[in-house]
Write a protein that holds these residues in place. Structure first.
Motif, short mmCIF file in Angstrom:
data_model
loop_
_atom_site.label_atom_id
_atom_site.label_comp_id
_atom_site.label_asym_id
_atom_site.label_seq_id
_atom_site.Cartn_x
_atom_site.Cartn_y
_atom_site.Cartn_z
N LEU A 144 0.83 -1.20 0.00
CA LEU A 144 0.00 0.00 0.00
C LEU A 144 0.86 1.25 0.00
O LEU A 144 0.60 2.20 -0.75
CB LEU A 144 -0.94 0.00 1.20
CG LEU A 144 -1.86 1.21 1.31
CD1 LEU A 144 -2.80 1.28 0.10
CD2 LEU A 144 -2.66 1.18 2.60
N LYS A 145 1.92 1.26 0.81
CA LYS A 145 2.83 2.42 0.85
C LYS A 145 3.43 2.66 -0.54
O LYS A 145 3.46 3.79 -1.03
CB LYS A 145 3.94 2.22 1.86
CG LYS A 145 4.93 3.39 1.90
CD LYS A 145 6.32 3.00 2.34
CE LYS A 145 7.06 2.08 1.47
NZ LYS A 145 7.86 2.68 0.40
N ASN A 146 3.88 1.60 -1.19
CA ASN A 146 4.48 1.74 -2.52
C ASN A 146 3.45 2.21 -3.56
O ASN A 146 3.77 3.02 -4.43
CB ASN A 146 5.12 0.43 -2.96
CG ASN A 146 6.35 0.09 -2.15
OD1 ASN A 146 7.00 0.97 -1.57
ND2 ASN A 146 6.68 -1.18 -2.07
N LEU A 147 2.22 1.72 -3.45
CA LEU A 147 1.18 2.16 -4.36
C LEU A 147 0.92 3.65 -4.18
O LEU A 147 0.90 4.42 -5.15
CB LEU A 147 -0.11 1.37 -4.15
CG LEU A 147 -1.34 1.88 -4.93
CD1 LEU A 147 -1.10 1.79 -6.43
CD2 LEU A 147 -2.58 1.13 -4.53
N LEU A 148 0.72 4.08 -2.94
CA LEU A 148 0.45 5.49 -2.69
C LEU A 148 1.61 6.38 -3.14
O LEU A 148 1.40 7.47 -3.64
CB LEU A 148 0.16 5.72 -1.20
CG LEU A 148 -1.11 5.07 -0.67
CD1 LEU A 148 -1.26 5.32 0.81
CD2 LEU A 148 -2.33 5.54 -1.43
N ASP A 149 2.82 5.87 -2.98
CA ASP A 149 4.00 6.64 -3.39
C ASP A 149 4.08 6.75 -4.91
O ASP A 149 4.57 7.74 -5.44
CB ASP A 149 5.26 5.97 -2.84
CG ASP A 149 6.49 6.86 -2.94
OD1 ASP A 149 6.33 8.10 -2.95
OD2 ASP A 149 7.59 6.31 -3.01
N SER A 150 3.57 5.76 -5.63
CA SER A 150 3.67 5.76 -7.09
C SER A 150 2.57 6.57 -7.78
O SER A 150 2.69 6.92 -8.95
CB SER A 150 3.63 4.32 -7.63
OG SER A 150 2.33 3.78 -7.50
N LEU A 151 1.50 6.87 -7.05
CA LEU A 151 0.36 7.56 -7.65
C LEU A 151 0.54 9.08 -7.61
O LEU A 151 1.17 9.61 -6.71
CB LEU A 151 -0.93 7.21 -6.89
CG LEU A 151 -1.37 5.76 -6.90
CD1 LEU A 151 -2.59 5.59 -6.01
CD2 LEU A 151 -1.66 5.30 -8.31
N GLU A 152 -0.05 9.73 -8.59
CA GLU A 152 -0.14 11.18 -8.58
C GLU A 152 -1.47 11.53 -7.92
O GLU A 152 -2.53 11.24 -8.45
CB GLU A 152 -0.11 11.73 -10.01
CG GLU A 152 1.23 11.58 -10.70
CD GLU A 152 2.34 12.38 -10.01
OE1 GLU A 152 2.06 13.51 -9.54
OE2 GLU A 152 3.47 11.87 -9.94
N TRP A 153 -1.41 12.13 -6.74
CA TRP A 153 -2.62 12.53 -6.06
C TRP A 153 -2.33 13.77 -5.24
O TRP A 153 -1.19 14.02 -4.86
CB TRP A 153 -3.20 11.41 -5.20
CG TRP A 153 -2.26 10.78 -4.23
CD1 TRP A 153 -1.26 9.92 -4.53
CD2 TRP A 153 -2.24 10.95 -2.82
NE1 TRP A 153 -0.61 9.54 -3.38
CE2 TRP A 153 -1.19 10.16 -2.32
CE3 TRP A 153 -2.99 11.68 -1.93
CZ2 TRP A 153 -0.89 10.09 -0.97
CZ3 TRP A 153 -2.69 11.60 -0.59
CH2 TRP A 153 -1.65 10.81 -0.12
N ASN A 154 -3.36 14.54 -5.03
CA ASN A 154 -3.21 15.80 -4.33
C ASN A 154 -4.24 15.83 -3.20
O ASN A 154 -5.43 15.91 -3.45
CB ASN A 154 -3.43 16.97 -5.30
CG ASN A 154 -3.26 18.31 -4.62
OD1 ASN A 154 -2.80 18.40 -3.49
ND2 ASN A 154 -3.64 19.35 -5.32
N PHE A 155 -3.74 15.75 -1.99
CA PHE A 155 -4.62 15.77 -0.82
C PHE A 155 -4.99 17.21 -0.51
O PHE A 155 -4.14 18.02 -0.16
CB PHE A 155 -3.91 15.14 0.39
CG PHE A 155 -4.74 15.20 1.64
CD1 PHE A 155 -5.77 14.31 1.83
CD2 PHE A 155 -4.51 16.15 2.61
CE1 PHE A 155 -6.55 14.34 2.98
CE2 PHE A 155 -5.26 16.20 3.76
CZ PHE A 155 -6.29 15.30 3.94
N SER A 156 -6.24 17.53 -0.69
CA SER A 156 -6.76 18.84 -0.35
C SER A 156 -8.08 18.62 0.36
O SER A 156 -9.07 18.24 -0.28
CB SER A 156 -6.96 19.68 -1.62
OG SER A 156 -7.73 20.82 -1.32
N PRO A 157 -8.13 18.84 1.67
CA PRO A 157 -9.38 18.61 2.39
C PRO A 157 -10.56 19.35 1.77
O PRO A 157 -11.65 18.80 1.66
CB PRO A 157 -9.09 19.11 3.80
CG PRO A 157 -7.61 18.99 3.94
CD PRO A 157 -7.06 19.27 2.57
#
Length: 165
Positions: A144-157
């Motif tokens: 899961l850590k590796n997947l999240l690290d590989s994805l382009e995502w922008n956390f904006s509440p």
């Protein structure tokens, strides 16, 4: 005599940074309060509040099959001390908030999770510095850590909670 409020730019100066650092050092941790709130919120309300934003955040990766290896698996994200925490699973093409333990637990401070979500530091550094720890099925947690690290995502509440139609 005219009164004016300080500009937003002036609030981001060194004095503000120093003030925030002092507040962080001397204010009590919000974790016990968050834990007490967490224990009183019924699971259906947690699901309602968390599932839609999570699925919006990772919609492209879910559609691309990036989460398929996590089908029927559960990972618990936990603030150090055990409360609050959330167990997330992946079933039928959706991230779900579930009641109960995770097969893997990723544990850390509120600050470490915020740093991870905002992508201000490499996730590997957070784990090497022991600010985040994986317990249980470490292969699942690392996946899961590796997947999240590989994805382009922008956390904006704001964007997660109030998406534009």
């Amino acid at each position: 005599m005219a009164f004016s409020l300080p500009s937003v730019a002036s609030l981001n100066g060194p004095l503000t940074a120093q003030s925030l650092a002092v507040l962080k050092e001397y204010l009590p941790s919000p974790v016990p309060v968050l834990g007490a709130i967490d224990r009183r919120i019924p699971m259906p309300l947690k699901q309602l509040a968390a599932e839609a934003p999570l699925n919006r955040l990772f919609a492209r990766a879910i559609a691309d099959g990036e989460f398929d290896d996590f089908e029927n698996r559960r990972v618990r994200l936990e603030i150090t001390g055990g409360q609050p925490g959330i167990t997330i699973g992946f079933w039928a093409g959706r991230l779900r908030v579930v009641d109960g333990p995770g097969e893997a637990i990723i544990r850390g401070s509120l600050a470490a999770f915020r740093t991870l979500a905002e992508r201000r530091q490499d996730p590997d550094q957070l784990f090497f510095q022991r600010r985040l720890v994986i317990e249980g099925d470490t292969e699942l947690g690392l996946g899961l850590k590796n997947l999240l690290d590989s994805l382009e995502w922008n956390f904006s509440p704001r964007k997660l909670l109030f998406p534009k139609p």
